[in-house]
Design a protein around this motif. Structure first.
Motif, PDB file in Angstrom:
ATOM      1  N   UNK A   8      -1.358   8.481   5.284  1.00 37.43           N
ATOM      2  CA  UNK A   8      -2.925   8.945   4.823  1.00 37.43           C
ATOM      3  C   UNK A   8      -2.390   9.043   3.382  1.00 37.43           C
ATOM      4  N   UNK A   9      -3.557   8.701   2.383  1.00 40.08           N
ATOM      5  CA  UNK A   9      -3.527   9.020   1.257  1.00 40.08           C
ATOM      6  C   UNK A   9      -4.804   8.574   0.243  1.00 40.08           C
ATOM      7  N   UNK A  10      -4.520   8.068  -0.707  1.00 38.46           N
ATOM      8  CA  UNK A  10      -5.646   7.388  -1.588  1.00 38.46           C
ATOM      9  C   UNK A  10      -5.153   6.637  -2.554  1.00 38.46           C
ATOM     10  N   UNK A  11      -5.821   5.337  -3.109  1.00 39.12           N
ATOM     11  CA  UNK A  11      -5.884   4.705  -4.189  1.00 39.12           C
ATOM     12  C   UNK A  11      -6.442   5.226  -5.207  1.00 39.12           C
ATOM     13  N   UNK A  12      -6.295   5.039  -6.518  1.00 42.41           N
ATOM     14  CA  UNK A  12      -6.865   5.373  -7.797  1.00 42.41           C
ATOM     15  C   UNK A  12      -7.471   4.215  -8.298  1.00 42.41           C
ATOM     16  N   UNK A  13      -8.831   4.370  -8.946  1.00 44.85           N
ATOM     17  CA  UNK A  13      -9.258   3.394  -9.807  1.00 44.85           C
ATOM     18  C   UNK A  13      -8.460   2.852 -11.026  1.00 44.85           C
ATOM     19  N   UNK A  14      -8.004   1.660 -11.048  1.00 43.37           N
ATOM     20  CA  UNK A  14      -7.248   1.382 -12.360  1.00 43.37           C
ATOM     21  C   UNK A  14      -5.755   1.114 -11.719  1.00 43.37           C
ATOM     22  N   UNK A  15      -5.379   1.472 -10.375  1.00 43.90           N
ATOM     23  CA  UNK A  15      -3.920   1.126 -10.236  1.00 43.90           C
ATOM     24  C   UNK A  15      -3.235   2.165  -9.416  1.00 43.90           C
ATOM     25  N   UNK A  16      -3.396   3.371  -9.658  1.00 38.33           N
ATOM     26  CA  UNK A  16      -2.634   4.370  -8.873  1.00 38.33           C
ATOM     27  C   UNK A  16      -2.743   4.423  -7.484  1.00 38.33           C
ATOM     28  N   UNK A  17      -1.939   5.370  -7.041  1.00 32.97           N
ATOM     29  CA  UNK A  17      -1.761   5.436  -5.588  1.00 32.97           C
ATOM     30  C   UNK A  17      -0.768   6.403  -5.004  1.00 32.97           C
ATOM     31  N   UNK A  18      -1.337   7.199  -4.026  1.00 33.22           N
ATOM     32  CA  UNK A  18      -0.496   8.304  -3.491  1.00 33.22           C
ATOM     33  C   UNK A  18      -0.887   8.196  -1.787  1.00 33.22           C
ATOM     34  N   UNK A  69      -9.822   9.492   6.901  1.00 34.21           N
ATOM     35  CA  UNK A  69      -9.790  10.786   7.617  1.00 34.21           C
ATOM     36  C   UNK A  69     -10.526  11.763   6.922  1.00 34.21           C
ATOM     37  N   UNK A  70     -10.135  13.149   6.927  1.00 34.00           N
ATOM     38  CA  UNK A  70     -10.786  14.014   6.432  1.00 34.00           C
ATOM     39  C   UNK A  70     -10.044  14.238   5.000  1.00 34.00           C
ATOM     40  N   UNK A  71     -10.907  13.614   4.048  1.00 29.61           N
ATOM     41  CA  UNK A  71     -10.321  13.877   2.815  1.00 29.61           C
ATOM     42  C   UNK A  71      -9.583  12.737   2.343  1.00 29.61           C
ATOM     43  N   UNK A  72      -9.107  11.868   3.195  1.00 30.21           N
ATOM     44  CA  UNK A  72      -8.027  10.868   2.889  1.00 30.21           C
ATOM     45  C   UNK A  72      -8.471   9.492   3.294  1.00 30.21           C
ATOM     46  N   UNK A  73      -8.088   8.565   2.569  1.00 33.25           N
ATOM     47  CA  UNK A  73      -8.288   7.219   3.004  1.00 33.25           C
ATOM     48  C   UNK A  73      -6.881   6.844   3.901  1.00 33.25           C
ATOM     49  N   UNK A  74      -7.033   6.145   5.216  1.00 36.97           N
ATOM     50  CA  UNK A  74      -6.150   5.611   5.870  1.00 36.97           C
ATOM     51  C   UNK A  74      -5.825   4.248   5.708  1.00 36.97           C
ATOM     52  N   UNK A  75      -4.534   3.984   6.374  1.00 34.59           N
ATOM     53  CA  UNK A  75      -3.907   2.807   6.149  1.00 34.59           C
ATOM     54  C   UNK A  75      -4.915   1.648   6.722  1.00 34.59           C
TER      55      UNK A  75
END
Length: 289
Positions: free
Chosen positions: A239-249, A221-227
Protein backbone atom coordinates in the motif's frame (compact mmCIF):
# COMPACT_ATOMS: atom_id res chain seq x y z
CA UNK A 1 -20.68 20.16 4.34
CA UNK A 2 -24.04 18.39 4.79
CA UNK A 3 -25.80 19.80 1.74
CA UNK A 4 -26.53 18.87 -1.87
CA UNK A 5 -26.76 15.16 -1.06
CA UNK A 6 -23.55 14.93 0.98
CA UNK A 7 -25.33 14.39 4.30
CA UNK A 8 -24.22 10.78 4.67
CA UNK A 9 -20.58 11.08 3.57
CA UNK A 10 -18.37 9.17 6.01
CA UNK A 11 -14.71 9.70 6.84
CA UNK A 12 -13.90 6.40 5.15
CA UNK A 13 -15.63 7.67 1.97
CA UNK A 14 -13.27 10.63 1.96
CA UNK A 15 -10.22 8.44 2.52
CA UNK A 16 -11.24 5.98 -0.22
CA UNK A 17 -12.08 8.67 -2.81
CA UNK A 18 -15.80 7.91 -2.61
CA UNK A 19 -17.03 11.31 -1.36
CA UNK A 20 -18.19 12.36 -4.84
CA UNK A 21 -16.55 15.78 -4.91
CA UNK A 22 -13.33 15.41 -6.97
CA UNK A 23 -13.96 18.66 -8.86
CA UNK A 24 -15.21 22.18 -8.17
CA UNK A 25 -17.69 24.09 -10.31
CA UNK A 26 -15.53 27.16 -9.73
CA UNK A 27 -11.82 26.36 -9.48
CA UNK A 28 -9.80 28.10 -6.78
CA UNK A 29 -6.86 30.37 -7.51
CA UNK A 30 -3.53 29.27 -5.99
CA UNK A 31 -3.96 31.92 -3.27
CA UNK A 32 -7.48 30.71 -2.48
CA UNK A 33 -6.33 27.09 -2.48
CA UNK A 34 -3.70 27.88 0.14
CA UNK A 35 -6.35 29.27 2.52
CA UNK A 36 -7.83 26.34 4.45
CA UNK A 37 -11.06 28.23 5.18
CA UNK A 38 -11.66 28.98 1.49
CA UNK A 39 -10.85 25.42 0.43
CA UNK A 40 -13.09 23.86 3.06
CA UNK A 41 -15.95 26.19 2.12
CA UNK A 42 -15.57 25.31 -1.56
CA UNK A 43 -15.91 21.54 -1.07
CA UNK A 44 -18.72 22.08 1.44
CA UNK A 45 -20.71 24.06 -1.13
CA UNK A 46 -20.02 21.65 -4.00
CA UNK A 47 -22.73 19.32 -5.25
CA UNK A 48 -21.38 15.78 -5.72
CA UNK A 49 -20.67 14.36 -9.15
CA UNK A 50 -22.20 11.03 -8.07
CA UNK A 51 -24.05 9.75 -5.04
CA UNK A 52 -21.40 9.63 -2.32
CA UNK A 53 -20.38 6.16 -1.24
CA UNK A 54 -21.66 4.45 -4.39
CA UNK A 55 -18.59 4.80 -6.61
CA UNK A 56 -15.04 6.15 -6.55
CA UNK A 57 -12.89 8.63 -8.43
CA UNK A 58 -9.52 10.10 -7.58
CA UNK A 59 -9.97 13.40 -5.68
CA UNK A 60 -6.81 14.85 -7.19
CA UNK A 61 -6.95 18.32 -5.59
CA UNK A 62 -10.03 18.41 -3.36
CA UNK A 63 -8.44 15.72 -1.16
CA UNK A 64 -6.33 18.55 0.28
CA UNK A 65 -9.27 20.43 1.71
CA UNK A 66 -11.28 17.36 2.69
CA UNK A 67 -8.49 15.77 4.71
CA UNK A 68 -7.03 19.07 5.88
CA UNK A 69 -10.35 20.12 7.37
CA UNK A 70 -10.84 16.75 9.04
CA UNK A 71 -7.45 17.09 10.76
CA UNK A 72 -8.17 20.69 11.75
CA UNK A 73 -11.60 19.87 13.21
CA UNK A 74 -10.30 16.92 15.22
CA UNK A 75 -6.94 18.28 16.42
CA UNK A 76 -7.23 22.07 16.20
CA UNK A 77 -4.00 22.07 14.18
CA UNK A 78 -3.41 22.59 10.50
CA UNK A 79 -2.61 19.42 8.61
CA UNK A 80 1.00 20.45 7.91
CA UNK A 81 1.69 21.33 11.52
CA UNK A 82 0.17 18.06 12.72
CA UNK A 83 2.23 16.00 10.24
CA UNK A 84 5.42 17.80 11.27
CA UNK A 85 4.85 17.10 14.96
CA UNK A 86 3.27 13.66 14.99
CA UNK A 87 4.68 11.97 11.88
CA UNK A 88 7.86 13.55 10.54
CA UNK A 89 9.52 14.38 13.85
CA UNK A 90 9.01 11.03 15.62
CA UNK A 91 10.36 9.00 12.69
CA UNK A 92 13.10 11.50 11.74
CA UNK A 93 11.76 11.94 8.23
CA UNK A 94 12.59 14.81 5.90
CA UNK A 95 8.96 15.20 4.92
CA UNK A 96 6.72 18.26 4.94
CA UNK A 97 3.30 19.42 3.84
CA UNK A 98 4.01 23.11 3.92
CA UNK A 99 7.74 23.56 3.44
CA UNK A 100 9.26 25.76 6.19
CA UNK A 101 11.36 28.75 5.13
CA UNK A 102 14.36 27.24 6.95
CA UNK A 103 14.25 24.18 4.68
CA UNK A 104 13.45 25.93 1.40
CA UNK A 105 17.09 26.08 0.30
CA UNK A 106 17.25 22.27 0.25
CA UNK A 107 14.42 21.79 -2.23
CA UNK A 108 15.48 21.43 -5.84
CA UNK A 109 13.71 23.12 -8.70
CA UNK A 110 11.31 20.93 -10.61
CA UNK A 111 10.51 21.05 -14.28
CA UNK A 112 6.99 22.00 -15.34
CA UNK A 113 4.49 19.19 -14.99
CA UNK A 114 2.69 19.23 -18.30
CA UNK A 115 -0.82 17.86 -18.70
CA UNK A 116 -0.81 14.15 -19.50
CA UNK A 117 -0.17 13.56 -23.18
CA UNK A 118 -2.81 11.97 -25.35
CA UNK A 119 -1.72 10.13 -28.48
CA UNK A 120 -3.49 11.25 -31.61
CA UNK A 121 -5.19 14.31 -30.14
CA UNK A 122 -8.88 14.55 -29.24
CA UNK A 123 -10.97 11.40 -29.43
CA UNK A 124 -14.69 11.03 -29.87
CA UNK A 125 -14.87 7.42 -28.71
CA UNK A 126 -14.93 6.57 -24.98
CA UNK A 127 -11.83 7.62 -23.08
CA UNK A 128 -9.33 4.82 -22.55
CA UNK A 129 -6.86 6.46 -20.15
CA UNK A 130 -6.31 9.56 -18.08
CA UNK A 131 -4.27 11.26 -20.81
CA UNK A 132 -7.07 10.71 -23.29
CA UNK A 133 -9.70 11.99 -20.85
CA UNK A 134 -7.60 15.06 -20.04
CA UNK A 135 -7.99 16.34 -23.60
CA UNK A 136 -11.69 16.95 -22.95
CA UNK A 137 -12.06 20.27 -21.07
CA UNK A 138 -15.48 19.23 -19.77
CA UNK A 139 -14.40 15.82 -18.48
CA UNK A 140 -14.39 15.06 -14.79
CA UNK A 141 -10.71 14.20 -15.21
CA UNK A 142 -9.79 17.64 -16.49
CA UNK A 143 -11.96 19.37 -13.91
CA UNK A 144 -10.54 17.32 -11.02
CA UNK A 145 -6.93 18.08 -11.89
CA UNK A 146 -7.92 21.68 -12.63
CA UNK A 147 -9.56 22.42 -9.27
CA UNK A 148 -6.75 24.95 -8.79
CA UNK A 149 -6.56 27.36 -11.72
CA UNK A 150 -4.33 28.67 -13.08
CA UNK A 151 -2.08 25.74 -12.33
CA UNK A 152 0.32 26.77 -9.55
CA UNK A 153 4.03 27.16 -10.16
CA UNK A 154 5.50 24.25 -8.24
CA UNK A 155 8.73 26.22 -7.68
CA UNK A 156 6.88 29.17 -6.14
CA UNK A 157 7.89 29.50 -2.46
CA UNK A 158 4.35 30.50 -1.53
CA UNK A 159 2.94 27.34 -3.12
CA UNK A 160 5.53 25.14 -1.43
CA UNK A 161 4.72 26.73 1.92
CA UNK A 162 0.98 26.05 1.50
CA UNK A 163 -0.44 23.02 3.30
CA UNK A 164 -2.00 21.04 0.46
CA UNK A 165 -1.55 17.33 1.20
CA UNK A 166 -3.01 16.26 -2.16
CA UNK A 167 -0.41 18.03 -4.25
CA UNK A 168 2.56 19.67 -2.56
CA UNK A 169 4.20 17.26 -0.17
CA UNK A 170 7.98 17.74 -0.15
CA UNK A 171 10.28 14.92 0.94
CA UNK A 172 13.57 13.19 0.34
CA UNK A 173 13.45 9.60 -0.91
CA UNK A 174 14.90 8.48 2.42
CA UNK A 175 12.31 10.50 4.32
CA UNK A 176 9.50 8.99 2.28
CA UNK A 177 10.77 5.45 2.85
CA UNK A 178 11.23 6.09 6.59
CA UNK A 179 7.62 7.21 6.79
CA UNK A 180 6.40 4.02 5.11
CA UNK A 181 8.75 1.90 7.21
CA UNK A 182 7.11 3.33 10.35
CA UNK A 183 3.71 2.09 9.18
CA UNK A 184 4.75 -1.56 9.07
CA UNK A 185 7.39 -1.78 11.79
CA UNK A 186 9.60 0.10 14.19
CA UNK A 187 12.20 2.65 13.12
CA UNK A 188 15.05 3.93 15.27
CA UNK A 189 14.50 1.28 17.86
CA UNK A 190 10.90 1.80 18.78
CA UNK A 191 8.88 4.32 16.76
CA UNK A 192 5.92 2.84 14.92
CA UNK A 193 3.02 4.96 13.67
CA UNK A 194 0.49 2.25 12.82
CA UNK A 195 -0.66 -0.55 15.03
CA UNK A 196 -1.01 -3.84 13.17
CA UNK A 197 -4.80 -3.40 13.12
CA UNK A 198 -4.55 0.11 11.66
CA UNK A 199 -2.11 -1.12 9.04
CA UNK A 200 -4.59 -3.79 7.96
CA UNK A 201 -7.39 -1.21 7.84
CA UNK A 202 -5.27 1.05 5.63
CA UNK A 203 -4.52 -1.65 3.07
CA UNK A 204 -7.92 -3.36 2.99
CA UNK A 205 -9.64 -2.63 -0.30
CA UNK A 206 -12.36 0.02 0.04
CA UNK A 207 -12.63 1.08 -3.62
CA UNK A 208 -11.94 -0.81 -6.82
CA UNK A 209 -12.86 -0.81 -10.47
CA UNK A 210 -13.11 1.87 -13.14
CA UNK A 211 -12.04 5.18 -11.60
CA UNK A 212 -14.30 8.06 -12.61
CA UNK A 213 -11.35 10.46 -12.73
CA UNK A 214 -8.35 8.32 -13.67
CA UNK A 215 -10.57 6.27 -16.05
CA UNK A 216 -8.49 3.09 -15.65
CA UNK A 217 -9.24 0.57 -12.89
CA UNK A 218 -7.81 1.66 -9.53
CA UNK A 219 -7.78 0.21 -6.03
CA UNK A 220 -7.77 2.22 -2.79
CA UNK A 221 -7.64 1.39 0.87
CA UNK A 222 -8.17 4.13 3.45
CA UNK A 223 -5.84 6.92 2.36
CA UNK A 224 -3.61 4.70 0.24
CA UNK A 225 -3.56 3.32 -3.27
CA UNK A 226 -3.23 -0.43 -3.44
CA UNK A 227 -1.27 -2.65 -5.81
CA UNK A 228 -3.00 -2.94 -9.18
CA UNK A 229 -2.72 -2.46 -12.92
CA UNK A 230 -2.85 1.34 -12.70
CA UNK A 231 -0.05 1.59 -10.16
CA UNK A 232 1.93 -1.61 -9.66
CA UNK A 233 3.63 -1.76 -6.27
CA UNK A 234 5.79 -4.56 -4.94
CA UNK A 235 3.09 -7.14 -4.40
CA UNK A 236 -0.58 -7.79 -3.64
CA UNK A 237 -0.26 -6.65 -0.01
CA UNK A 238 1.56 -3.38 -0.74
CA UNK A 239 0.00 0.00 0.00
CA UNK A 240 1.26 3.48 -0.84
CA UNK A 241 0.82 6.15 -3.47
CA UNK A 242 2.38 7.50 -6.65
CA UNK A 243 2.97 11.21 -7.10
CA UNK A 244 2.21 13.17 -10.24
CA UNK A 245 5.41 13.67 -12.18
CA UNK A 246 7.10 10.45 -11.08
CA UNK A 247 7.41 10.05 -7.30
CA UNK A 248 6.40 6.83 -5.57
CA UNK A 249 6.26 5.59 -2.01
CA UNK A 250 4.87 2.40 -0.53
CA UNK A 251 5.20 -0.25 2.14
CA UNK A 252 5.05 -4.01 1.69
CA UNK A 253 4.43 -5.74 5.02
CA UNK A 254 5.03 -9.24 3.68
CA UNK A 255 8.62 -8.50 2.63
CA UNK A 256 9.28 -5.75 5.19
CA UNK A 257 10.23 -3.39 2.37
CA UNK A 258 9.57 0.36 2.51
CA UNK A 259 10.23 2.19 -0.76
CA UNK A 260 10.68 5.87 -1.62
CA UNK A 261 11.51 7.46 -4.97
CA UNK A 262 11.44 11.18 -5.72
CA UNK A 263 12.57 13.20 -8.70
CA UNK A 264 12.70 16.80 -9.84
CA UNK A 265 12.77 15.54 -13.44
CA UNK A 266 9.01 15.68 -13.68
CA UNK A 267 7.45 13.70 -16.52
CA UNK A 268 3.97 13.36 -17.93
CA UNK A 269 1.86 10.77 -16.24
CA UNK A 270 -0.13 10.19 -13.10
CA UNK A 271 0.28 6.73 -11.66
CA UNK A 272 3.01 4.50 -13.12
CA UNK A 273 6.19 6.41 -13.96
CA UNK A 274 8.56 4.11 -15.92
CA UNK A 275 11.59 5.18 -13.88
CA UNK A 276 9.96 4.28 -10.58
CA UNK A 277 8.57 1.07 -12.04
CA UNK A 278 12.04 0.02 -13.18
CA UNK A 279 13.24 0.34 -9.59
CA UNK A 280 10.24 -1.59 -8.28
CA UNK A 281 10.99 -4.41 -10.71
CA UNK A 282 14.61 -4.42 -9.56
CA UNK A 283 13.55 -4.72 -5.91
CA UNK A 284 11.11 -7.49 -6.78
CA UNK A 285 13.80 -9.32 -8.73
CA UNK A 286 16.32 -9.05 -5.90
CA UNK A 287 13.84 -10.51 -3.44
CA UNK A 288 13.07 -13.37 -5.82
CA UNK A 289 16.78 -14.10 -6.25
Amino acid sequence: FKQHGKEDVRVRDVLAHRAGVPALDRPLTPAEAADPDTGAAAVAAQAPAWEPGTDHGYHAQTYSWLTGELVRRVTGRTVGAWIAEHIAAPVGADLWVGLPDAEAHRAGLVGPVEPPAAPGGLRTRPKRNVADAYTDPDSLTRRAFGAIHPAPDENDPAYRAAELPASNGVATAEGLSRFYASLIGEVDGGVRLFTPDTMEEARTEASSGADRVLVVPTRFGLGYMLHGVASPLLGPGSFGHPGRGGALGFADPESGIAFGYVTNGQQKGVTADPRAQALVRAVRSSLAG
